[in-house]
Scaffold this motif. Structure first.
Motif, PDB file in Angstrom:
ATOM      1  N   ALA A   2      -2.892  11.065  11.711  1.00 47.68           N
ATOM      2  CA  ALA A   2      -2.890  10.823  12.883  1.00 47.68           C
ATOM      3  C   ALA A   2      -2.838   8.931  12.823  1.00 47.68           C
ATOM      4  O   ALA A   2      -2.516   8.795  13.771  1.00 47.68           O
ATOM      5  N   THR A   3      -4.260   8.675  12.456  1.00 51.19           N
ATOM      6  CA  THR A   3      -4.038   7.008  12.676  1.00 51.19           C
ATOM      7  C   THR A   3      -3.591   5.861  11.345  1.00 51.19           C
ATOM      8  O   THR A   3      -4.331   5.525  11.138  1.00 51.19           O
ATOM      9  N   ARG A   4      -2.965   7.211  10.401  1.00 52.94           N
ATOM     10  CA  ARG A   4      -2.547   5.804   9.405  1.00 52.94           C
ATOM     11  C   ARG A   4      -0.711   6.186   9.360  1.00 52.94           C
ATOM     12  O   ARG A   4       0.133   5.120  10.165  1.00 52.94           O
ATOM     13  N   HIS A   5      -0.513   6.767   8.559  1.00 53.55           N
ATOM     14  CA  HIS A   5       1.322   7.338   8.675  1.00 53.55           C
ATOM     15  C   HIS A   5       2.039   7.229  10.547  1.00 53.55           C
ATOM     16  O   HIS A   5       2.865   7.152  10.053  1.00 53.55           O
ATOM     17  N   LEU A   6       1.161   7.895  10.943  1.00 51.71           N
ATOM     18  CA  LEU A   6       1.362   7.845  12.257  1.00 51.71           C
ATOM     19  C   LEU A   6       1.973   6.604  13.404  1.00 51.71           C
ATOM     20  O   LEU A   6       2.775   6.373  14.237  1.00 51.71           O
ATOM     21  N   PRO A  47       0.983  -1.331  -0.296  1.00 56.22           N
ATOM     22  CA  PRO A  47      -0.318   0.326   0.076  1.00 56.22           C
ATOM     23  C   PRO A  47       1.302   1.156   0.256  1.00 56.22           C
ATOM     24  O   PRO A  47       1.501   1.222   0.730  1.00 56.22           O
ATOM     25  N   GLN A  48       0.602   2.385   0.299  1.00 55.96           N
ATOM     26  CA  GLN A  48       0.773   3.497  -0.413  1.00 55.96           C
ATOM     27  C   GLN A  48       1.728   4.011   1.130  1.00 55.96           C
ATOM     28  O   GLN A  48       2.867   4.470   0.710  1.00 55.96           O
ATOM     29  N   TRP A  49       1.418   3.667   1.591  1.00 56.15           N
ATOM     30  CA  TRP A  49       1.716   3.722   3.621  1.00 56.15           C
ATOM     31  C   TRP A  49       3.209   3.417   3.498  1.00 56.15           C
ATOM     32  O   TRP A  49       3.584   3.408   4.821  1.00 56.15           O
ATOM     33  N   ALA A  50       3.569   2.136   3.024  1.00 60.86           N
ATOM     34  CA  ALA A  50       4.851   1.455   3.111  1.00 60.86           C
ATOM     35  C   ALA A  50       6.043   2.386   2.636  1.00 60.86           C
ATOM     36  O   ALA A  50       6.317   2.183   3.889  1.00 60.86           O
ATOM     37  N   GLY A  51       6.052   2.414   2.162  1.00 57.56           N
ATOM     38  CA  GLY A  51       7.345   3.494   1.662  1.00 57.56           C
ATOM     39  C   GLY A  51       7.497   4.658   3.270  1.00 57.56           C
ATOM     40  O   GLY A  51       8.125   4.697   2.839  1.00 57.56           O
ATOM     41  N   SER A  52       6.564   5.471   3.493  1.00 61.34           N
ATOM     42  CA  SER A  52       6.769   5.991   4.286  1.00 61.34           C
ATOM     43  C   SER A  52       6.960   6.214   5.880  1.00 61.34           C
ATOM     44  O   SER A  52       7.091   6.816   6.882  1.00 61.34           O
ATOM     45  N   CYS A  53       6.991   4.117   6.459  1.00 61.48           N
ATOM     46  CA  CYS A  53       7.256   3.920   7.071  1.00 61.48           C
ATOM     47  C   CYS A  53       8.310   3.922   8.032  1.00 61.48           C
ATOM     48  O   CYS A  53       8.287   4.007   8.950  1.00 61.48           O
ATOM     49  N   TRP A  54       9.502   4.684   6.986  1.00 63.35           N
ATOM     50  CA  TRP A  54      10.804   4.716   7.532  1.00 63.35           C
ATOM     51  C   TRP A  54      11.861   5.447   7.093  1.00 63.35           C
ATOM     52  O   TRP A  54      12.511   5.151   6.688  1.00 63.35           O
ATOM     53  N   TYR A  55      10.727   6.265   5.890  1.00 69.07           N
ATOM     54  CA  TYR A  55      11.939   7.083   5.292  1.00 69.07           C
ATOM     55  C   TYR A  55      12.654   8.529   5.791  1.00 69.07           C
ATOM     56  O   TYR A  55      13.722   8.403   5.263  1.00 69.07           O
TER      57      TYR A  55
END
Length: 810
Positions: A546-550, A503-511
RNA sequence: GGGCGAGUGGUGGAAUGGUAGACACGUUGGACUCAAAAUCCAAUGCUGGCAACAGCGUGAGAGUUCAAGUCUCUCCUCGCCCACCA
């Protein structure tokens, strides 16, 4: 003296700063990591709302650098996922090309504003060199059993043609396109985020975590921990039993029926015993076709069907109660079954009324010490704690006491156990779309699921003719036989690649980790570098994450901590959420409303410095405020005044006491306000200083230099220009941030407010530190004070030195 | 329904319990100009008054205090987030 012409000044210094790498002071001892939430490079480009957060971090970064820190302030692109892909489909361009184009446009727009970004550290989540490590982290999760395959029904967006996580829904609708989301059973990859639920919750209370209470509360609610008991209700005359989850075991004597969700396994296992199976199956089919949206519609009446021919047994009193199947009970929460206590639960109450089921009160409110069971009609459920009645040996206990004792009894009798449940679900991690990181797994008929060997990472996204989604539950990658068919790394037999993407949010989990060491080929980040730079000191972005990326990023970070890839448990120490910039009509800026203001136009018309100043001056940073181009006029005027100040600056003499004191007040105010993200009042202090100096015909060189440094984080270009005009060879950003002198802030005389009965009557200018006697005698001579004292006695005198004198009369 | 937050001039907003409206926009008047723009000066919460001045004033109402925009309680309105989670 030339006139102030921002255009030429700004281009000149932007080039020079990049050339000398003025912001790359990483060798300094003290570090400061300030981070923006990196954007999706959408096709629409930036509007004036986007840079607000970036300007704020830039102001902070510049001040920190001037204070001697080695500041890391990077920027990159979160370019995978639906927005980029949909833009690409709509404009008939391959996503890769569209992203390249959009990134170039975003970058150009950002560079005009004059940020401190270190473009040598630019990253994009779509770069194979980057997503190699996203895939690597996924593999580590898979190895630890945190990524698993599931066939449970998931959220399916019929318009985006992909499965979605719970976090991707907005009131039962797809957050992207607004379609009502269906439930669809399909194979998918899921991350076991619930395993981290307790840590994600507990660490929110860490004193080190400087986040707004509202975001923390949103995460707490999303995680939704609740403590309760699982109780076993045997099904009479069978070997089966129903386990229910309840937080209110104290109300169990009021249970008059049991409800199972339509998905509940019991129905299948007891099929032969259900005498009205046809009716039950019809109901189940009907509710399966409903979207979550329809099922949870609040206004909707509750429905259900009784399972005829069987009863559940209440373990406490042996009472047999009917069993219902009803879709107000969710299959995915708790055990998928509840004990219904209509007298003390609103939902059960509503259902019981409709189906004429008994309503039995077993908890009395504290005030009604006596049983109220003979009350004719009960109008609503009493859902609070109280004193138990009609509950056998537990009668008379408070709800809290009863919960303890009843739980203990259940555990002793092996009829139940303590249990914690979470609202948060595991993260549905696969998408049936093209534009995402391929999941690096291989399906082998003999060996099952086999990971792609680490040395073969990244699994690159193949070129494909049609990247439009299919409706088959498979991603478009499934059609590329050449890519899909591979040899099993284990047995070398025929095997197929996993075709779902992340999903879209994968890459932003550790950038934020990669920025520290963006070119490392051996690890996602070098451990020594990670330890020096992490955690992120200040993180700025919108509250919508708030309840996704973070949440996702905290989850990944904790996992990385567990496998010793990072040194800390939390990635972001201080979190600041900026308010939106709305259009002048009060709506969100959007192409659809035609109310978008482009920062390029503002920069062209007023200059980047005036634009930066205005965005910070508009109002409190966290607040949403409507854009008003007239306001930029004000900050531009201010810069014109600053420009003219150079004519007054000279080293021939010092400043008078008033200006000197004001300068030190300004240093204090600006320093403290930037630290607290109170940019509007910091700028106001700078304006007050300039207004005061304008009335003088002289400004000392030292005060002028100090002022330029104070201004430089907000208006870097003009500050650098004026700084160099003084003959300075080095950049102003290599200078030193000024300190204020407490002694100089205090002025020699103070204005004392004189009140009579709390109302302002006079202001006296007296020497600082004057005593009560002196001020009072002076006040009593004041004509206005005299009038208001006439014919009255002074009953009380309140005196606060250097502030106020209040005469209470009557 | 639950949680969080906010209500101050014509506008954006400022105010460690101690001069409410800083700073800025806008408006009005004046200077400069053939004229306009820009710039500069002055005024600008409301009511009464020529004025000095007086009274009122931070969503509504109560309370605490010498003193409340600020603290406490009740209510109203708006915004955001979550929502059949047993």
């Amino acid at each position: 003296m030339k006139t102030y012409q921002p255009k030429s000044i700004e281009a000149k210094w932007q080039k020079e700063w990049e050339k000398i790498g003025v912001y790359r002071q990483y060798a300094r001892k003290k570090k400061f990591y300030v981070l923006d939430m990196f954007p999706y490079p959408s096709g629409a480009g930036l509007h004036v709302g986007h840079p607000k957060g970036y300007i704020a971090t830039d102001v902070l970064a510049r001040m920190k650098q001037l204070q001697g820190y080695g500041v890391l302030h990077p920027m990159g692109w979160d370019a995978f996922g639906l927005p980029a892909e949909q833009y690409a489909i709509k404009n008939k361009i391959h996503p890769e090309i569209a992203v390249k184009k959009n990134v170039a446009m975003f970058k150009k727009q950002l560079q005009k504003i004059g940020f401190t970004y270190d473009w040598e550290r630019e990253i994009s989540t779509t770069d194979p060199k980057y997503y190699k490590w996203t895939q690597w982290i996924f593999l580590q999760m898979w190895k630890k059993g945190l990524a698993y395959e599931s066939y449970e029904p998931i959220n399916w967006c019929p318009s985006c043609k992909t499965g979605l996580a719970n976090e991707d829904l907005e009131q039962g609708k797809c957050e992207r396109c607004g379609s009502i989301v269906e439930k669809r059973p399909m194979r998918q990859w899921v991350l076991r985020m619930t395993k981290y639920a307790d840590r994600l919750l507990k660490d929110l209370d860490s004193r080190k975590l400087d986040w707004s209470e509202s975001i923390k509360e949103q995460q707490r609610n999303w995680i939704g921990r609740s403590e309760g008991v699982e109780v076993t209700f045997p099904v009479a005359k069978t070997e089966e039993e129903i386990r229910v989850f309840t937080t209110r075991v104290d109300t169990i004597f009021g249970c008059t029926y049991v409800v199972v969700a339509p998905e509940h396994a019991l129905i299948r296992s007891l099929e032969s015993k259900i005498t009205n199976l046809g009716e039950v199956k019809k109901y189940i089919k009907k509710s399966a076709g409903k979207s979550d949206m329809e099922r949870t519609e609040l206004t909707k009446e509750k429905t259900g069907v009784k399972l005829e021919g069987m009863e559940a047994v209440n373990p406490f009193n042996g009472e047999k109660v009917p069993i219902f199947v009803a879709d107000y009970v969710l299959g995915a929460y708790g055990t998928g079954a509840v004990m219904a206590v209509p007298a003390h639960d609103e939902r059960d109450f509503e259902f019981a009324k409709k189906y004429y089921l008994p309503i039995r009160e077993v908890v009395a409110s504290g005030k009604q010490a006596v049983s109220n069971k003979y009350q004719e009609k009960i109008k609503e459920a009493f859902i609070e704690d109280g004193i138990l009645i009609d509950s056998g040996e537990f009668s008379g206990l408070t709800s809290a006491e009863a919960r303890d004792k009843m739980t203990a009894w259940l555990v002793k009798e092996k009829l139940g156990e303590k249990k914690v449940n979470y609202k948060m679900r595991d993260w549905t991690f696969s998408r049936q779309r093209y534009w995402g990181e391929p999941i690096p797994l291989i399906h082998c008929e003999k060996c099952g699921v086999v990971p792609v060997p680490e040395k073969e990472l990244p699994v690159k996204l193949p070129k494909v003719k049609s990247y439009e989604p299919t409706d088959t539950g498979e991603s478009p990658l499934a059609n590329i036989a050449k890519w899909v068919n591979v040899k099993c790394p284990k047995c070398k037999g025929q095997a197929k690649r996993e075709t779902n993407t992340m999903p879209q949010w994968a890459g932003s989990c550790w950038y934020y980790l990669r920025f520290i060491d963006p070119k490392n080929r051996k690890a996602l980040v070098d451990k020594k570098k990670e330890k020096k730079m992490m955690p992120v000191d200040v993180y700025v972005g919108g509250t919508e994450h708030a309840t996704r990326h973070l949440l996702y990023a905290r989850f990944w970070h904790k996992f990385l901590y567990d496998i010793r890839a990072v040194s800390g448990q939390e990635p972001f120490m201080k979190l600041v959420n900026q308010g939106l910039i709305l259009a002048s009509d009060g709506r969100k800026m959007s192409k659809r409303w035609g109310n978008v203001i482009n920062p390029d136009d503002m920069v062209a018309q007023f200059g980047a410095d005036a634009f930066r100043l205005y965005e910070m001056f508009m109002g409190p940073f966290v607040q949403s405020i409507a854009w008003n181009t007239d306001g930029v006029v004000g900050t531009r005027r201010f810069l014109e005044k600053v420009w003219k100040l150079q004519a007054k600056a000279s080293s021939t003499k010092g400043d008078n006491k008033v200006i000197e004191s004001l300068l030190h007040q300004t240093i204090k105010k600006v320093t403290e306000d930037i630290e607290e993200f109170k940019f509007n009042t910091a700028i106001s202090a700078l304006m007050i200083f300039v207004n005061a100096v304008e009335k003088e015909n002289h400004l000392s060189l030292i005060a002028y230099r100090t002022f330029l440094i104070l201004l430089s984080p907000f208006a870097p270009h003009i500050s650098e220009e004026l700084w160099r005009a003084l003959g300075n060879k080095r950049s102003i950003f290599l200078a030193e941030w000024p300190r204020w002198d407490k002694k100089k802030i205090v002025s020699e005389t103070m204005n004392i407010v004189v009140q009579v009965n709390g109302k302002l009557r006079a202001i006296l200018n007296v020497e600082a530190g004057s005593d009560e006697e002196f001020v009072k005698s002076l006040a009593l001579q004041d004509e206005k004070v005299k009038t208001h004292l006439a014919g009255k006695n002074i009953r009380k005198v309140i005196y606060i030195q250097d502030r106020i004198l209040n005469l209470v009369v009557g």
